[in-house]
Scaffold this motif. Structure first.
Motif, PDB file in Angstrom:
ATOM      1  N   ASP A  29       0.843  -1.188   0.000  1.00  0.00           N
ATOM      2  CA  ASP A  29       0.000   0.000   0.000  1.00  0.00           C
ATOM      3  C   ASP A  29       0.883   1.244   0.000  1.00  0.00           C
ATOM      4  N   ILE A  30       0.236   2.417   0.088  1.00  0.00           N
ATOM      5  CA  ILE A  30       0.998   3.665  -0.019  1.00  0.00           C
ATOM      6  C   ILE A  30       1.280   4.301   1.332  1.00  0.00           C
ATOM      7  N   LYS A  31       0.947   3.625   2.418  1.00  0.00           N
ATOM      8  CA  LYS A  31       1.137   4.224   3.738  1.00  0.00           C
ATOM      9  C   LYS A  31       2.623   4.413   4.035  1.00  0.00           C
ATOM     10  N   VAL A  32       2.943   5.553   4.611  1.00  0.00           N
ATOM     11  CA  VAL A  32       4.328   5.881   4.939  1.00  0.00           C
ATOM     12  C   VAL A  32       4.696   5.219   6.255  1.00  0.00           C
ATOM     13  N   THR A  33       5.789   4.496   6.257  1.00  0.00           N
ATOM     14  CA  THR A  33       6.261   3.832   7.476  1.00  0.00           C
ATOM     15  C   THR A  33       7.735   4.118   7.668  1.00  0.00           C
ATOM     16  N   GLY A  34       8.196   3.970   8.894  1.00  0.00           N
ATOM     17  CA  GLY A  34       9.622   4.089   9.174  1.00  0.00           C
ATOM     18  C   GLY A  34      10.118   5.499   9.382  1.00  0.00           C
ATOM     19  N   SER A  35       9.327   6.516   9.021  1.00  0.00           N
ATOM     20  CA  SER A  35       9.774   7.895   9.150  1.00  0.00           C
ATOM     21  C   SER A  35       9.269   8.466  10.463  1.00  0.00           C
ATOM     22  N   GLU A  36      10.123   8.445  11.478  1.00  0.00           N
ATOM     23  CA  GLU A  36       9.706   8.888  12.801  1.00  0.00           C
ATOM     24  C   GLU A  36       9.868  10.391  12.983  1.00  0.00           C
ATOM     25  N   ASN A  37      10.624  11.031  12.102  1.00  0.00           N
ATOM     26  CA  ASN A  37      10.834  12.473  12.192  1.00  0.00           C
ATOM     27  C   ASN A  37       9.927  13.161  11.189  1.00  0.00           C
ATOM     28  N   GLY A  38       8.905  13.858  11.686  1.00  0.00           N
ATOM     29  CA  GLY A  38       7.928  14.487  10.807  1.00  0.00           C
ATOM     30  C   GLY A  38       8.505  15.590   9.949  1.00  0.00           C
ATOM     31  N   VAL A  71      10.983  15.286   7.979  1.00  0.00           N
ATOM     32  CA  VAL A  71      11.777  14.675   6.926  1.00  0.00           C
ATOM     33  C   VAL A  71      10.940  14.429   5.684  1.00  0.00           C
ATOM     34  N   GLY A  72      11.442  14.810   4.498  1.00  0.00           N
ATOM     35  CA  GLY A  72      10.764  14.532   3.241  1.00  0.00           C
ATOM     36  C   GLY A  72      11.423  13.366   2.535  1.00  0.00           C
ATOM     37  N   ILE A  73      11.474  12.216   3.167  1.00  0.00           N
ATOM     38  CA  ILE A  73      12.104  11.029   2.593  1.00  0.00           C
ATOM     39  C   ILE A  73      11.147  10.364   1.609  1.00  0.00           C
ATOM     40  N   PHE A  74      11.676   9.916   0.468  1.00  0.00           N
ATOM     41  CA  PHE A  74      10.854   9.254  -0.543  1.00  0.00           C
ATOM     42  C   PHE A  74      10.445   7.862  -0.069  1.00  0.00           C
ATOM     43  N   HIS A  75       9.182   7.523  -0.309  1.00  0.00           N
ATOM     44  CA  HIS A  75       8.650   6.185  -0.056  1.00  0.00           C
ATOM     45  C   HIS A  75       8.013   5.682  -1.344  1.00  0.00           C
ATOM     46  N   GLY A  76       8.382   4.489  -1.773  1.00  0.00           N
ATOM     47  CA  GLY A  76       7.741   3.941  -2.960  1.00  0.00           C
ATOM     48  C   GLY A  76       8.664   3.109  -3.813  1.00  0.00           C
ATOM     49  N   PRO A  77       8.248   2.812  -5.040  1.00  0.00           N
ATOM     50  CA  PRO A  77       9.044   1.962  -5.931  1.00  0.00           C
ATOM     51  C   PRO A  77      10.342   2.634  -6.367  1.00  0.00           C
ATOM     52  N   ILE A  78      11.359   1.822  -6.534  1.00  0.00           N
ATOM     53  CA  ILE A  78      12.660   2.300  -7.005  1.00  0.00           C
ATOM     54  C   ILE A  78      13.195   1.319  -8.037  1.00  0.00           C
ATOM     55  N   VAL A  79      13.896   1.848  -9.026  1.00  0.00           N
ATOM     56  CA  VAL A  79      14.453   1.029 -10.100  1.00  0.00           C
ATOM     57  C   VAL A  79      15.886   1.473 -10.337  1.00  0.00           C
ATOM     58  N   TYR A  80      16.760   0.496 -10.552  1.00  0.00           N
ATOM     59  CA  TYR A  80      18.160   0.815 -10.850  1.00  0.00           C
ATOM     60  C   TYR A  80      18.625  -0.040 -12.021  1.00  0.00           C
ATOM     61  N   VAL A  99      11.252   1.365  -1.325  1.00  0.00           N
ATOM     62  CA  VAL A  99      12.091   1.986  -0.315  1.00  0.00           C
ATOM     63  C   VAL A  99      11.235   2.790   0.644  1.00  0.00           C
ATOM     64  N   GLU A 100      11.690   2.899   1.873  1.00  0.00           N
ATOM     65  CA  GLU A 100      11.083   3.763   2.876  1.00  0.00           C
ATOM     66  C   GLU A 100      12.210   4.286   3.762  1.00  0.00           C
ATOM     67  N   HIS A 101      11.877   5.161   4.683  1.00  0.00           N
ATOM     68  CA  HIS A 101      12.910   5.755   5.523  1.00  0.00           C
ATOM     69  C   HIS A 101      13.637   4.664   6.316  1.00  0.00           C
ATOM     70  N   TYR A 102      14.934   4.561   6.122  1.00  0.00           N
ATOM     71  CA  TYR A 102      15.835   3.645   6.824  1.00  0.00           C
ATOM     72  C   TYR A 102      15.822   2.210   6.293  1.00  0.00           C
ATOM     73  N   PHE A 103      14.822   1.789   5.515  1.00  0.00           N
ATOM     74  CA  PHE A 103      14.704   0.382   5.130  1.00  0.00           C
ATOM     75  C   PHE A 103      14.414   0.250   3.639  1.00  0.00           C
ATOM     76  N   VAL A 104      14.733  -0.933   3.085  1.00  0.00           N
ATOM     77  CA  VAL A 104      14.509  -1.172   1.671  1.00  0.00           C
ATOM     78  C   VAL A 104      14.272  -2.663   1.442  1.00  0.00           C
ATOM     79  N   ASN A 105      13.384  -2.960   0.518  1.00  0.00           N
ATOM     80  CA  ASN A 105      13.174  -4.317   0.027  1.00  0.00           C
ATOM     81  C   ASN A 105      13.411  -4.284  -1.474  1.00  0.00           C
ATOM     82  N   ALA A 106      14.224  -5.191  -1.996  1.00  0.00           N
ATOM     83  CA  ALA A 106      14.565  -5.129  -3.416  1.00  0.00           C
ATOM     84  C   ALA A 106      14.866  -6.516  -3.973  1.00  0.00           C
TER      85      ALA A 106
END
Length: 566
Positions: A219-228, A230-239, A273-280
């Protein structure tokens, strides 16, 4: 513009942006859930969730020798109603829950990383609850082959790594045309990488050409970002080698924008990707694959890849393997896992400065074993590097303070003639060898350093929940008792007292400028403690340097006056 005013301007500007981001995050209206009408499945598409009967073996739609067209992933229909067995796999770094329905990894709880809201709980990089959906799915595309809706049988009896170096967990399902497919998960000690392998045995009378798919479903819920702030990107990433690192916004996927990334390639990876964590998913180099990102029903998205297994002759077996990384953004582990994976650590526009700065911070941590003391040592080092620039600026400001009475006299004498006042002031600066803008250049040069360190302190998972001393138990979060912000305010006020007033500034403006740091300290109540620690120590060092410069200048002035009297 002197040092104090310029640095306050920069800090206020940054803070305004971060506060606005936090306000938007807290006050944005909830997005309406608009059901997506599922289109008819196309040949070679990744199968969607269907509703198989309990214990049945649903088939994927359409066999295809080559990967299907990019993005040809149909929207989800009704979720699967068949219930599988959920079992737990225990390793030294995490516990994972796998469902025999589809062989889906439904939960991964990290042992060394805690939940932001409740530190008694582990952090979940994957989870499936009534409120959250973030799972790893995979399967085969081809008539009669298992997919993520298939009910597997659990073959392995041991699901606890214990003292072993590796742990293999095997699931198995029959192919409706004959033969079987084994889904094998291989866990390794000290690693967040899980090898996901399909062993496909063709028991039919003809060759088959399946396509394997591997994706993250969330889903699109933001997780892991404990500091409000912060504008950290959450979502799909491709390399990949062509595009390098691409962030794919959920809104762009929803709008079906084209050319967001190179889809067909033989290198790179895809993940969430989310703040501090990643699944790939990390397919091996040389494996031809097609990357896809799609929107499903509601606010559920997929990011994954498809790869053709190739022709499997009757009576033979083929294998396809794609590892998946499930864990924190620990940079050493990311670099070892796959090329470019360490780029997911978001350092903002000054990554070229932030990356080596983190390396220095990590080196200091290796010496002292504490991130707080490492920040202090890094602060001292930065001050040492910029000492010549700061010394030049400090002498300029010190001289400005010494000639303050003369400037005040000129302002009184030429109060009604601004042009003459400016001319006389320039003549005085030339005579006293003062550069009125001398304090600006060092600050301009150091601004990227300040910003880079900010991003290091809020992006590095190594500092997440890292203690310093006494009451500071988390350098990535705010000071719980506001001691550091108060100390910052005191040091900033003392620093402002050492600065000369700007020419033409009335007494009230001077007072406002002096007390502004005290008011600004309240903003630091919400900043990471590690960042406030850096600025406080930096202020103390700056005060010491400016005090020493002012003392030297006073001595020099005394010597000049004494010599003149002789």
């Amino acid at each position: 513009m002197d040092f104090q005013r310029l640095i306050l301007f920069v800090i206020f500007s940054m803070s305004g942006v971060f506060l606005f981001q936090a306000w938007q995050k807290e006050n944005a209206p909830p997005k309406p859930i608009v059901p997506i009408v599922a289109p008819a499945e196309k040949k070679g598409d990744v199968p969607t969730a269907t509703a198989p009967g309990a214990g049945s073996v649903p088939t994927a739609s359409g066999a295809s020798a080559a990967a299907p067209a990019s993005g040809a992933v149909p929207g989800a229909t009704a979720p699967a109603t068949g219930a599988g067995e959920v079992f737990t796999v225990k390793t030294d770094l995490f516990e994972a829950k796998i469902n025999t329905l589809g062989g889906v990894i439904e939960e991964v709880a990290l042992k060394d990383h805690r939940d932001g809201a409740d530190k008694s709980k582990p952090y979940y990089v994957l989870m499936k609850t009534k409120d959250r959906t973030h799972v790893a799915q995979s399967g085969l595309i081809g008539a009669g082959l298992p997919n993520h809706n298939t009910t597997y049988s659990k073959v392995s009896t041991n699901t606890d790594m214990g003292a072993s170096a590796t742990l293999e967990v095997r699931l198995s399902a029959p192919n409706t045309g004959g033969g079987k497919t084994d889904l094998v998960y291989t866990f390794k000690r000290g690693s967040y990488i899980v090898d996901v392998t399909y062993d496909i045995t063709n028991g039919s009378d003809a060759a088959i050409s399946p396509t394997a798919y591997f994706h993250l479903h969330r889903d699109i819920k933001v997780t892991g970002s404990e500091n409000g702030m912060v504008g950290i990107f959450h979502g799909p990433i491709v390399y990949n080698d062509t595009d390098k690192y691409k962030k794919v916004d959920f809104k762009d996927i929803e709008k079906a924008k084209k050319n967001l990334y190179t889809a067909n390639t033989d290198n790179g990876w895809v993940g969430m990707v989310e703040h501090y964590f990643v699944n790939a998913w990390l397919p091996k180099a040389g494996m031809k694959r097609e990357v896809y990102t799609t929107k499903e029903e509601g606010d559920i998205y997929r990011a994954g890849l498809k790869t053709a297994v190739g022709s499997i002759a009757a009576g033979t077996t083929a294998k396809v393997e794609v590892p998946i990384y499930l864990g924190p953004q620990e940079q050493d582990k990311l670099k070892a896992a796959a090329p470019g994976l360490d780029i997911v650590v978001d350092y903002g526009i000054f990554s070229f400065l932030a990356a080596p700065m983190f390396s220095l911070l990590q080196w200091f941590h290796g010496l002292v074993g504490n991130w707080g003391w490492a920040i202090i040592l890094l602060t001292i080092l930065i001050k040492g590097v910029f000492y010549p620039l700061n010394a030049t600026a400090g002498r300029s400001m010190g001289k400005m303070k010494l000639v303050g009475p003369k400037l005040k006299e000129l302002q009184t004498r030429y109060a009604d003639d601004k042009a003459k006042l400016n001319t006389e002031m320039m003549a005085l600066y030339k005579k006293e060898k003062i550069n009125p803008l001398g304090g600006c250049l060092p600050v301009v040069v150091q601004i990227p350093v300040f910003i880079s360190l900010y991003w290091v302190l809020i992006a590095a998972v190594e500092l997440r929940h890292a203690p310093w001393a006494l009451w500071i138990h988390d350098l990535s979060g705010p000071d719980p008792f506001y001691v550091l912000p108060v100390l910052y305010g005191i040091t900033a006020f003392l620093q402002s007292k050492l600065q000369p007033p700007a020419p033409g500034m009335d007494p009230m403006q001077q007072k406002v400028l002096q007390y502004m740091p005290v008011a600004f300290a309240a903003m630091f109540f919400f900043f990471p403690a590690g960042l406030v620690l850096y600025w406080t120590v930096s202020n103390i060092l700056q005060i010491a340097q400016q005090w020493n410069i002012n003392r030297v200048l006073e001595k020099e002035k005394t010597l000049v006056v004494t010599a003149a009297k002789r």
